[in-house]
Write an enzyme that holds these catalytic residues in place. Structure first.
Site, short mmCIF file in Angstrom:
data_model
loop_
_atom_site.label_atom_id
_atom_site.label_comp_id
_atom_site.label_asym_id
_atom_site.label_seq_id
_atom_site.Cartn_x
_atom_site.Cartn_y
_atom_site.Cartn_z
CG HIS A 50 0.07 6.53 5.72
ND1 HIS A 50 1.15 7.11 6.36
CD2 HIS A 50 0.44 5.24 5.46
CE1 HIS A 50 2.12 6.21 6.49
NE2 HIS A 50 1.71 5.07 5.97
CD GLN A 89 3.16 5.76 2.89
OE1 GLN A 89 2.19 5.19 2.39
NE2 GLN A 89 4.17 5.10 3.45
CG HIS A 99 -0.56 0.87 7.25
ND1 HIS A 99 0.39 0.41 8.14
CD2 HIS A 99 0.10 1.75 6.45
CE1 HIS A 99 1.55 1.00 7.89
NE2 HIS A 99 1.40 1.82 6.86
CD GLU A 100 -1.08 2.23 2.75
OE1 GLU A 100 -0.77 3.43 2.56
OE2 GLU A 100 -0.24 1.36 3.06
N GLY A 158 0.84 -1.18 0.00
CA GLY A 158 0.00 0.00 0.00
C GLY A 158 0.87 1.24 0.00
CB CYS A 180 5.21 2.17 7.83
SG CYS A 180 4.69 3.66 6.96
CG LEU A 181 6.54 1.14 1.84
CD1 LEU A 181 5.96 1.41 0.46
CD2 LEU A 181 7.66 0.11 1.76
#
Length: 214
Positions: free
Chosen positions: A172, A73, A168-169, A68, A126-127
């Protein structure tokens, strides 16, 4: 509501991001864009630019790799995210985590609410927080509402790992990182995860590191 000037500014920002080929740079924790929340998408990008931006998000997510990626991000404060999970995991993990393949999806103006009280806790990464993972308890089933990239309404229930990805997304887009919801005693480097906590469920980590699971 965003003004025409705001629209032009965001469109210019996205055009600048897309000026070079390949994956976009991923913003790391500590950058304010990850904490400010996002603007509701209401046409800030015209259809061709939105399609190019979505494709860049897809390429960046695949290259990272991740399952995702949200617009903040890559530094863009718009309420847009993409998800996709081929779920290449052993059966033990698939069954314990409810991790099933999720096709590529674009989430526009998403929001979610839990369906029922059930929660599950698993390690999550997480990225934008590279090198670390921590246990996060999340709803096992959520109802997602919003739109797709074509403006069509979305009202869908997600279960298991896809529900975790959606939460999660969408978090963000509200200026939240997974660490805000994590059991911080579980925080582990990727190396520690590989050496110690690669099990399908985090019970051993909870016992050894001294935290409780829901």
């Amino acid at each position: 509501m965003a003004t025409p000037r705001d629209h032009a500014s965001l469109a210019d920002q996205v055009e600048e991001l897309l000026a070079t080929d390949g994956p976009l740079p991923i913003v790391a924790a500590g950058d304010p864009v990850l904490r400010r929340g996002t603007e509701r998408f209401d046409g800030q990008l015209d259809a061709p630019l939105l399609a190019r931006f979505v494709e860049a998000l897809r390429i960046t997510m695949h290259a990272a790799p991740g399952v995702g990626l949200a617009a903040p991000q890559v530094g863009v404060p718009l309420r847009i995210a993409v998800i996709e999970d081929p779920a290449p995991v052993p059966d033990e993990v698939r069954l314990a985590r409810g991790r099933v393949p999720q096709p590529f999806r674009v989430l526009v103006n998403p929001s979610y609410e839990p369906v029922g009280p059930a929660r599950a806790a698993f390690f999550e990464g997480c990225l934008s927080v590279p090198g670390w993972q921590a246990v996060v308890a999340r709803a096992t089933e959520v109802r997602l509402t919003g739109e797709d990239e074509h403006g069509r309404a979305v009202d869908e229930v997600f279960h298991g790992w896809p529900a975790r990805i959606v939460q999660h997304e969408t978090d963000h887009l509200d200026g939240m990182l997974y660490l805000d919801r994590a059991e911080l005693r579980s925080l582990s480097s990727n190396q520690a995860m590989a050496e110690r906590w690669g099990q399908a469920t985090p019970e051993e980590a909870a016992k050894a590191l001294g935290f409780e699971l829901p």
